[in-house]
Scaffold this motif. Structure first.
Motif, PDB file in Angstrom:
ATOM      1  N   PRO A 317     -24.355  20.067 -15.041  1.00 34.35           N
ATOM      2  CA  PRO A 317     -22.889  20.156 -15.071  1.00 34.35           C
ATOM      3  C   PRO A 317     -22.276  19.017 -15.865  1.00 34.35           C
ATOM      4  O   PRO A 317     -22.933  18.015 -16.202  1.00 34.35           O
ATOM      5  N   GLY A 318     -20.967  19.141 -16.156  1.00 34.12           N
ATOM      6  CA  GLY A 318     -20.238  18.154 -16.941  1.00 34.12           C
ATOM      7  C   GLY A 318     -20.428  16.747 -16.450  1.00 34.12           C
ATOM      8  O   GLY A 318     -20.633  16.504 -15.281  1.00 34.12           O
ATOM      9  N   THR A 319     -20.386  15.793 -17.342  1.00 38.15           N
ATOM     10  CA  THR A 319     -20.687  14.405 -17.016  1.00 38.15           C
ATOM     11  C   THR A 319     -19.488  13.526 -17.259  1.00 38.15           C
ATOM     12  O   THR A 319     -18.564  13.888 -17.997  1.00 38.15           O
ATOM     13  N   PRO A 325     -21.393  17.602 -22.589  1.00 35.25           N
ATOM     14  CA  PRO A 325     -21.692  17.833 -21.175  1.00 35.25           C
ATOM     15  C   PRO A 325     -23.159  18.067 -20.888  1.00 35.25           C
ATOM     16  O   PRO A 325     -23.525  18.344 -19.768  1.00 35.25           O
ATOM     17  N   GLY A 392     -22.799  13.346 -13.725  1.00 36.77           N
ATOM     18  CA  GLY A 392     -23.399  14.654 -13.938  1.00 36.77           C
ATOM     19  C   GLY A 392     -24.784  14.754 -13.327  1.00 36.77           C
ATOM     20  O   GLY A 392     -25.148  15.777 -12.730  1.00 36.77           O
ATOM     21  N   ARG A 395     -24.389  15.020  -9.582  1.00 36.81           N
ATOM     22  CA  ARG A 395     -23.916  16.328  -9.168  1.00 36.81           C
ATOM     23  C   ARG A 395     -25.037  17.360  -9.244  1.00 36.81           C
ATOM     24  O   ARG A 395     -25.153  18.245  -8.387  1.00 36.81           O
ATOM     25  N   GLU A 429     -15.752  17.883 -12.637  1.00 40.98           N
ATOM     26  CA  GLU A 429     -15.674  19.264 -13.085  1.00 40.98           C
ATOM     27  C   GLU A 429     -14.444  19.958 -12.514  1.00 40.98           C
ATOM     28  O   GLU A 429     -13.950  19.602 -11.449  1.00 40.98           O
ATOM     29  N   GLU A 430     -13.968  20.971 -13.211  1.00 45.62           N
ATOM     30  CA  GLU A 430     -12.859  21.758 -12.702  1.00 45.62           C
ATOM     31  C   GLU A 430     -13.284  22.458 -11.419  1.00 45.62           C
ATOM     32  O   GLU A 430     -14.410  22.909 -11.281  1.00 45.62           O
ATOM     33  N   ARG A 461      -7.747  20.033 -11.396  1.00 42.77           N
ATOM     34  CA  ARG A 461      -8.390  19.510 -10.193  1.00 42.77           C
ATOM     35  C   ARG A 461      -7.349  19.342  -9.096  1.00 42.77           C
ATOM     36  O   ARG A 461      -6.233  18.899  -9.348  1.00 42.77           O
TER      37      ARG A 461
END
Length: 502
Positions: A317-319, A325, A392, A395, A429-430, A461
């Motif tokens: 996932p995004g970092t 990402p 990231g 997560r 992340e969204e 967010r």
């Protein structure tokens, strides 16, 4: 602080019909704000907030208060208030407030012919400032007179030897309380008196406890509906020894054992036997699940064997703090390794406590609303500044842990210390939930944003403002963050807010 250009905070339309109060602290619980309904009065609207534990009676792993009161007040007896029913009473004839708890002899002498008296303040607290100040007062400060009316005190404890505990119960008709009858939050205290081994009886309390008693008039109670969201955090620093085993297992034994902080939190998340449900969320660092499993298995050292046969990079996932990402060095499996089936519990108290805790926290996480911290509860400010891919990676490991334990949850971050560091909201992340204390809001936050109106948005967010004062719990003596203490503090805050709204 937040970068106002990158991550502006915007107050979001509330998704709740009434007040939302999120609470972060070491040991928290919310219960239904069960407004008492006097005979002949209109039934009040009860709060949809639910209790993960019974309103009355101590939790099975509750901390005995043998040392707390003795250290704070020098008293030989330790008094606990374990139940107040209802949470919010009604100022009308026929209303009864029931108080239950225990008296423990923390001395080396036997006490006899005990009398347990209720104490109430004459006038109420009616503002948030007064409530906050009261919660921090000295445990010996005078708050009101004892109620000496026959039938209002408990004389059932005839003898209390050293180290033993006895229950008490007080049934208090509202019309017999020594109060002025104004809606608000009154002090409710319990004093224990008795005779020593020589039969000498003193007028001074041998032990005492205090909490808050919110009371509303029937009309306001009937028209008031309050909602509170409670966030219960399970987080603790994790350190490893040189061989990869969990460092300092003895301290974990205390945390996860019968009197430990992490044990008590999980006990408070146990399902309510009444079947009530409500806005109680568990904020979990998934690393604690792996710590408990390894301790339950005897705390073996970490193997240095490869955990993945992959030869190329994999996506995660995004970092934090990077435009790319997709890191190039992420493993395809967690270094913890995949779950190998049913847990085999090693011998010894540490393993047994860890296994029991793991079983209970998994049950709580499966049954309720789960908010998931990045694995290892990463320091988000440091990660954004010094290690852009750390968030990231953490997560990804959190997602892996959830999969191994069969859990699902909402990604969340709850920065410590200064609040929201620069770029944090923009980095997560969204769809992630960002929790921040109301006294740590960034300078550019909208003025109307508060714990009383806590929802905001920042680039997709959700930002939830946490009431930091409530996290401090109720008044001493004794543990300020027991379920009862925090529940009554929360109920009191909601009543004060209702009074402010007129």
């Amino acid at each position: 602080m937040l970068d106002p250009d990158a991550s502006p905070l915007r107050v979001a339309p509330s998704r709740l019909a009434a007040l939302l109060v999120a609470v972060l602290g070491p040991l928290l619980l919310a219960a239904p704000l069960a407004l008492g309904s006097p005979a002949g009065a209109a039934s009040p609207v009860a709060s949809p907030v639910a209790s993960p534990a019974a309103a009355a009676g101590p939790a099975p792993y509750g901390v005995p208060a043998v040392a707390l009161d003795d250290e704070e007040t020098g008293a030989p007896l330790t008094v606990r208030i374990d139940g107040v029913t209802p949470d919010v009473g009604v100022l009308a004839a026929g209303s009864v407030v029931t108080v239950t708890g225990t008296i423990t002899n923390a001395s080396e002498d036997t006490w006899s012919d005990l009398q347990v008296f209720p104490v109430t303040s004459r006038s109420p607290l009616t503002t948030t400032a007064e409530l906050d100040e009261a919660a921090a007062t000295d445990p010996l400060e005078f708050v009101g007179e004892r109620l000496l009316v026959d039938g209002l005190f408990d004389e059932s404890i005839t003898s209390l030897p050293p180290g033993e505990s006895r229950p008490y119960r007080l049934d208090l008709p509202v019309e017999q309380l020594q109060i002025d009858g104004t809606p608000g939050v009154y002090w409710l205290a319990v004093h224990a008196l008795g005779a020593d081994a020589d039969g000498v009886r003193s007028g001074n309390a041998l032990g005492r406890a205090r909490t808050f008693l919110p009371l509303l008039d029937p009309a306001r109670a009937a028209g008031t509906s309050a909602r509170a969201g409670v966030v219960v955090p399970l987080r603790h620093p994790v350190r490893y020894a040189e061989d990869g085993s969990i460092a300092d297992p003895e301290s974990w034994s205390l945390l996860l054992g019968r009197e430990g902080r992490l044990r008590r939190i999980v006990d408070l998340l146990a399902p309510d036997p009444t079947g009530a449900t409500g806005a109680v969320s568990l904020l979990l660092d998934p690393a604690l699940l792996d710590v408990a499993r390894r301790l339950a298995e005897g705390n073996p050292p970490r193997s240095l064997a490869p955990t993945s046969t992959a030869t190329g990079p994999t996506e995660e996932p995004g970092t934090a703090g990077t435009d790319d990402p997709t890191p190039t060095d992420a493993p395809t499996e967690s270094p913890i390794g995949r779950d190998e089936g049913e847990l085999e519990v090693a011998d010894g108290p540490v393993a047994e406590a860890a296994a029991a805790w793991l079983e209970d926290v998994l049950a709580a996480a499966s049954a309720g609303d789960l908010l998931v911290l990045p694995y290892g509860d990463v320091d988000l400010g440091a990660a954004a500044t010094h290690d852009p891919i750390a968030y990231g990676r953490a997560r990804l490991l959190a997602d892996d842990a959830l999969a191994r334990y069969g859990l699902t949850g909402t990604p969340a971050v709850a920065p410590r210390g200064e609040g929201l560091p620069d770029g944090i909201v923009d980095a997560v992340e969204e769809g992630a939930l960002v929790l921040v204390g109301d006294d740590r809001l960034p300078e550019d936050a909208p003025e109307e944003l508060s714990a009383g109106a806590p929802l905001a948005e920042a680039d997709g967010r959700d930002v939830v403002v946490v009431d930091d004062a409530l996290a401090e719990g109720g008044p001493s003596p004794g543990e300020r963050t027991t379920g009862l203490a925090v529940r009554q503090r929360l109920a009191s805050a909601l009543v004060v807010d209702a009074l402010a709204d007129g």
